[in-house]
Motif scaffolding. Structure first.
Motif, PDB file in Angstrom:
ATOM      1  N   SER A  93       0.848  -1.185   0.000  1.00  0.00           N
ATOM      2  CA  SER A  93       0.000   0.000   0.000  1.00  0.00           C
ATOM      3  C   SER A  93       0.888   1.242   0.000  1.00  0.00           C
ATOM      4  O   SER A  93       2.086   1.172   0.300  1.00  0.00           O
ATOM      5  N   ILE A  94       0.303   2.362  -0.312  1.00  0.00           N
ATOM      6  CA  ILE A  94       1.061   3.606  -0.317  1.00  0.00           C
ATOM      7  C   ILE A  94       1.538   3.971   1.092  1.00  0.00           C
ATOM      8  O   ILE A  94       2.453   4.764   1.272  1.00  0.00           O
ATOM      9  N   THR A  99       9.156   5.994   1.817  1.00  0.00           N
ATOM     10  CA  THR A  99       8.834   7.339   1.350  1.00  0.00           C
ATOM     11  C   THR A  99       9.983   7.866   0.499  1.00  0.00           C
ATOM     12  O   THR A  99      11.090   7.304   0.523  1.00  0.00           O
ATOM     13  N   LEU A 135       5.347   9.168  -7.223  1.00  0.00           N
ATOM     14  CA  LEU A 135       5.587   7.832  -7.748  1.00  0.00           C
ATOM     15  C   LEU A 135       5.437   7.818  -9.263  1.00  0.00           C
ATOM     16  O   LEU A 135       4.579   8.500  -9.824  1.00  0.00           O
ATOM     17  N   GLU A 140       2.976   3.163  -9.370  1.00  0.00           N
ATOM     18  CA  GLU A 140       1.736   3.446  -8.650  1.00  0.00           C
ATOM     19  C   GLU A 140       0.633   2.463  -9.057  1.00  0.00           C
ATOM     20  O   GLU A 140      -0.225   2.099  -8.244  1.00  0.00           O
ATOM     21  N   LEU A 143       0.310  -0.665  -6.796  1.00  0.00           N
ATOM     22  CA  LEU A 143      -0.070  -0.543  -5.391  1.00  0.00           C
ATOM     23  C   LEU A 143      -1.419  -1.182  -5.137  1.00  0.00           C
ATOM     24  O   LEU A 143      -2.282  -1.225  -6.015  1.00  0.00           O
TER      25      LEU A 143
END
Length: 346
Positions: A93-94, A99, A135, A140, A143
Motif C-alpha cells: 500500500s502507499i 517514502t 511515484l 503506482e 499498489l
C-alpha cells in the motif's frame, strides 16, 4: 517463538529457478534485500518495478567471509548472516512503501540516513519516484487499493491496529484535521505503524519482531566505519549456535548499547523489535565482494511466556543454567565491591 518480518519495497530482480527476488528500499542497490521463496510455493515472482510487501520468517546461518582468503591449513573465517524466507507476497500500500525521504536519504550535515557514498548520484531510471517525489505511474499502478474516500471510515481506521472505539475516533479527528493529501498520508502512516507491520517513518519500510534466548552478546567498539559503539546479540530459537540470528542494537534514541549490555545474560529470553538491514562487504581495495544481512534492533524487551515464547524447549534448560550462573557471579561481584567500598569508607 515469535518470528515474523514485514518488508516493503520495490522489486528489482528475481531468479525463478533459484526462487528468490530482491526488494529495493533505498537508492543504493547494495542495500537491496533478498527474499527466498519455497520451491513448493505456487506464488508467482513479482515483476520488476512492482511495489511489494513480503511477509517472511527470519533464519540465522553462517557464510564464508568473502574478504578472507585462508592460507594453506588455515580455517575459513565465517560470518553470521540472516536469511529471509517469504511465505506471503502481496501488493504494497502507499502507506507501507519507503517514502521519497527514505528512498533517497535525508542528506544532512551529520550524514544521517545518507544512503549513497559521498559524491554518488541517484539512478533515476531505477528509482520508483520522479525527481519531484511523486511515484512513477507504472509503479503506482502496482499498489494495492487505498481509496482516499475510505480514509475516515471507522472500519478502515480500526483495521490499522487501534481496536478501541476511542482510539478510532481520535484517529479520524487527526485525519480530518489534515489540510493536504500529503499531511493526511503522513497521519495515516503513523496510525498504520500501530499495526506492527510497518516502520517507515524510522527509516526503511518494514518491521521485524523476534523472540528467543541470548546465545551470546558483545559490545563492539567504534571503528573507522561505525563511529559509535554497538551491541551485537546472537539470538537463538533452536539452541544451535551456527543458526543464531545476528541482531545489532543501534538506537537513534534511548539507552546506549553499553547500558543494555550490562543487563544482558546468556540464556535470557528477550523480544526484539527492529528492521532488516543489509551491509556490503569491501575488500582492502575498496571493491564490493559480498553482502551480509542482519537485524537492527530499535527496542529490546523481556520476552513474555505464552505470548512471545509459547514454551521453553529442552535445550533452553542448559542456557538457563548458564544464565543463572552468570547472575550469581554478577551478584557475588557486586557484593564484593560493596564490602570493599564499605571497608574503605571505614
Amino acid at each position: 517463538m515469535l518470528n515474523v518480518a514485514y518488508v516493503s519495497g520495490f522489486s528489482t530482480k528475481s531468479n525463478h529457478e533459484e526462487r528468490w527476488f530482491e526488494l529495493s528500499q533505498t537508492s543504493n542497490d547494495l542495500q537491496d534485500v533478498r527474499m527466498h521463496v519455497s520451491k513448493d510455493s505456487e506464488w508467482k515472482m513479482p515483476r520488476t518495478g512492482a511495489a511489494i510487501t513480503a511477509t517472511c520468517h527470519i533464519y540465522g546461518e553462517q557464510i564464508p567471509d568473502p574478504r578472507h582468503q585462508p592460507a594453506e591449513g588455515e580455517a575459513q573465517r565465517m560470518l553470521f548472516n540472516v536469511a529471509l524466507r517469504a511465505f506471503k507476497t502481496e501488493s504494497a500500500s502507499i502507506l507501507s512503501i519507503p517514502t521519497p525521504k527514505d528512498y533517497f536519504g535525508n542528506i544532512s550535515p551529520n550524514r544521517k540516513n545518507q544512503v549513497l557514498p559521498k559524491g554518488a548520484t541517484h539512478d533515476m531510471e531505477r528509482a520508483p519516484y520522479n525527481a519531484d517525489g511523486t511515484l512513477k505511474p507504472e509503479v503506482e499502478a502496482t499498489l494495492s487499493s487505498v481509496p482516499e474516500e475510505h480514509m475516515t471510515d471507522e472500519g478502515y481506521i480500526s483495521s490499522m491496529g487501534n481496536p478501541t472505539e476511542l482510539d478510532t475516533r481520535n484517529n479520524i479527528n487527526k485525519i480530518q484535521a489534515a489540510t493536504t493529501r500529503e499531511e493526511m498520508l503522513e497521519v495515516i502512516r503513523a496510525i498504520h505503524e500501530a499495526s506492527g507491520k510497518v516502520n517507515s517513518t524510522q527509516g526503511n519500510s518494514g518491521m521485524v519482531m523476534l523472540a528467543g534466548c541470548i546465545h551470546n552478546a558483545r559490545i563492539v567498539p567504534p571503528n573507522d566505519f561505525v563511529p559509535k559503539e554497538r551491541l551485537e546479540i546472537l539470538l537463538t530459537q533452536n539452541g544451535v549456535e551456527s543458526e543464531s540470528i545476528l541482531v545489532r542494537y543501534e538506537p537513534d534514541f534511548g539507552p546506549a548499547p553499553g547500558a543494555y549490555a550490562s543487563k544482558l545474560v546468556i540464556g535470557a529470553p528477550i523480544k526484539i523489535i527492529g528492521e532488516v538491514r543489509v551491509k556490503p562487504l569491501f575488500d582492502q581495495a575498496g571493491n564490493v565482494v559480498g553482502k551480509t544481512t542482519y537485524i537492527r534492533a530499535r527496542r529490546i524487551e523481556t520476552a513474555t511466556l505464552k505470548v512471545d515464547i509459547q514454551s521453553f524447549p529442552a535445550w533452553w534448560v542448559e542456557r538457563a543454567k548458564i544464565m543463572n550462573e552468570a547472575v550469581r557471579k554478577r551478584e557475588e561481584d557486586r557484593e564484593v565491591r560493596r564490602r570493599r567500598a564499605t571497608d574503605q569508607a571505614a
